[in-house]
Design an enzyme around this catalytic site. Structure first.
Site, PDB file in Angstrom:
ATOM      1  CB  ALA A  74      -0.945   0.004   1.189  1.00  0.00           C
ATOM      2  CG  ASN A 153      -3.402   3.349   9.895  1.00  0.00           C
ATOM      3  OD1 ASN A 153      -3.965   4.323   9.406  1.00  0.00           O
ATOM      4  ND2 ASN A 153      -2.184   3.419  10.379  1.00  0.00           N
ATOM      5  CG  HIS A 203       1.525  -6.678   5.340  1.00  0.00           C
ATOM      6  ND1 HIS A 203       1.689  -6.256   6.635  1.00  0.00           N
ATOM      7  CD2 HIS A 203       1.745  -5.598   4.564  1.00  0.00           C
ATOM      8  CE1 HIS A 203       2.019  -4.974   6.636  1.00  0.00           C
ATOM      9  NE2 HIS A 203       2.051  -4.550   5.393  1.00  0.00           N
ATOM     10  CB  CYS A 323       4.622   3.778  11.005  1.00  0.00           C
ATOM     11  SG  CYS A 323       3.415   2.712  10.241  1.00  0.00           S
TER      12      CYS A 323
HETATM   13  C1  LIG Z   1      -0.124  -0.824   6.598  1.00  0.00           C
HETATM   14  C2  LIG Z   1      -0.699   0.342   5.919  1.00  0.00           C
HETATM   15  C3  LIG Z   1      -0.061   0.938   4.848  1.00  0.00           C
HETATM   16  C4  LIG Z   1       1.273   0.445   4.335  1.00  0.00           C
HETATM   17  O1  LIG Z   1       1.076  -0.739   3.622  1.00  0.00           O
HETATM   18  P1  LIG Z   1       2.340  -1.613   3.157  1.00  0.00           P
HETATM   19  O2  LIG Z   1       1.709  -2.678   2.312  1.00  0.00           O
HETATM   20  O3  LIG Z   1       2.940  -2.131   4.411  1.00  0.00           O
HETATM   21  O4  LIG Z   1       3.235  -0.731   2.399  1.00  0.00           O
HETATM   22  C5  LIG Z   1      -0.642   2.025   4.250  1.00  0.00           C
HETATM   23  N1  LIG Z   1      -1.822   2.489   4.672  1.00  0.00           N
HETATM   24  C6  LIG Z   1      -2.480   1.940   5.701  1.00  0.00           C
HETATM   25  C7  LIG Z   1      -3.787   2.487   6.116  1.00  0.00           C
HETATM   26  C8  LIG Z   1      -1.942   0.853   6.356  1.00  0.00           C
HETATM   27  O5  LIG Z   1      -2.591   0.326   7.395  1.00  0.00           O
END
Ligand SMILES: *Cc1c(COP(=O)(O)O)cnc(C)c1O
Length: 378
Positions: A74, A153, A203, A323
């Site tokens: 993402a 998130n 993931h 993060c």
């Molecule tokens: C985890 C997450 C991401 C990052 O995704 P990756 O696949 O780890 O790069 C971006 N946006 C949200 C809302 C997330 O929860």
């Protein structure tokens, strides 16, 4: 003993069925070929797996397979959507404004702030929801893109993406949504959401790390400039040899997640109610935002989250955003909702997944109770 895992918004364990599927695309007896090789069966068979995956992922969000661009996750999808559309369209259309929300993921916020764009970052309300009136005021004929996620998130708060998209489209802007936390948690249907661009990750729903996709609506006016040059894969939007094992893993994870969606939602909703009841008994605990049951964000009066973590070694969860966990800054999401720095540092995120059990929730509640009461009496 291993700690109980309550950090599913950070990442999830790969479903064993997904791992099995992935292993069928790795070794000499499997579909290991380069999907772009057109001169032999190894390539053709790998390509079939890739296209099966594309169909499954497209199906699970009500998209056309031609609208799926594979990426590494993402983060890359958000970058590709925002940077790619800005580079392809801002000069051509004279639109330089991007509107987003301060509670977005850093993959959106930092991408925006690194562009030479007129970025407007709206402040969410105290409950985490978008202020639609503020959005209306920020939308100008110079607005190129609006980026607002569906499920947050850190808080689980659900934004009215359909209404936001309608408003964006009314002023001729495109709509992007980070859907990383949405698939497998709520019904994600890009057509009824009305979005043009959507970032996906594997993931967060028991798929492998390092793979995702960008939904790019098939529409003459939507253009994405590629961010890495190479073999012109993915219709010129994202070059690089496709990782067949990763893609089938993502597809299988999405397929399993959509089969299980409603039963899981009600099971986790029950777990959230158990948590809410227990926290009410403990007292002095506030729930921050209310959205999907998978993600519960709490502020615990008089208790520092870092101390709480140390007092609950049997539980794995997150304080603020994972993060940001390298530095002791309170979550930017809670801060953007108007919570004080101190409140932010007294907040935790409990996030559940498909493998969370009632017994685990009971143990979480017992540990939380013991730790909070212990710390408050010190
Ligand atoms: C985890 C997450 C991401 C990052 O995704 P990756 O696949 O780890 O790069 C971006 N946006 C949200 C809302 C997330 O929860």
């Amino acid at each position: 003993m291993k700690a109980l895992y309550f950090d599913n918004a950070s990442t999830t364990p790969v479903d064993p069925a997904v791992a099995t599927k992935m292993m069928s695309c790795l070794a000499i007896d499997g579909f290991f070929g380069n999907p772009a090789s057109t001169t032999h069966g190894y390539g053709w068979m790998a390509s079939e797996e890739v296209e099966w995956s594309r169909e499954v992922v497209a199906d699970s969000i009500d998209a056309d397979p031609r609208e799926i661009v594979w990426t590494s996750g993402a983060t890359e999808s958000d970058n590709l959507a925002i940077r790619g559309s800005f580079e392809a369209l801002s000069e051509k259309t004279g639109r330089h404004r991007i509107i987003t929300l301060a509670s977005e993921h850093k993959a959106v916020l930092d991408t925006c702030s690194n562009l030479d764009a007129d970025v407007v970052v709206l402040k969410p309300r105290f409950d985490g929801s978008i202020d639609m009136e503020a959005l209306r005021r920020a939308l100008t004929p110079q607005t190129l893109l609006v980026s607002v996620m569906l499920v947050n998130n850190e808080t689980g708060v659900i934004q009215p993406v359909r209404d936001i998209a309608d408003m964006a489209h009314a002023s001729g802007a495109l709509m992007h949504s980070d859907l990383a936390q949405s698939v497998g948690k709520v019904v994600v249907d890009v057509k009824s959401l009305g979005i043009d661009l959507g970032a996906l990750s594997a993931h967060k729903v028991h798929g492998p790390k390092g793979v995702g996709a960008l939904y790019v609506k098939r529409d003459q006016s939507i253009k994405i400039a590629e961010q890495q040059h190479g073999g012109q894969h993915e219709r010129g939007m994202r070059s690089g040899t496709l990782p067949t094992h990763q893609l089938v893993g993502m597809a299988e994870a999405y397929r399993l997640a959509s089969l299980d969606l409603t039963t899981m939602f009600s099971r986790l909703d029950e777990f959230r109610l158990m948590l809410e009841g227990a926290c009410e008994l403990i007292g002095g605990i506030r729930f921050n935002g209310r959205g999907v049951p998978h993600i519960v964000n709490l502020t615990i009066e008089g208790v520092e989250a870092e101390m709480l973590m140390a007092a609950m070694p049997d539980i794995a969860l997150s304080t603020g955003s994972a993060c940001n966990s390298a530095t002791l800054e309170p979550s930017h999401v809670l801060r953007s909702m108007g919570h004080s720095r101190k409140e932010g540092l007294s907040s935790i995120r409990i996030s559940m997944g498909r493998f969370t059990t009632r017994e685990e929730v009971v143990q979480l509640i017992q540990s939380l109770q013991r730790a909070v009461i212990g710390l408050r009496s010190q």
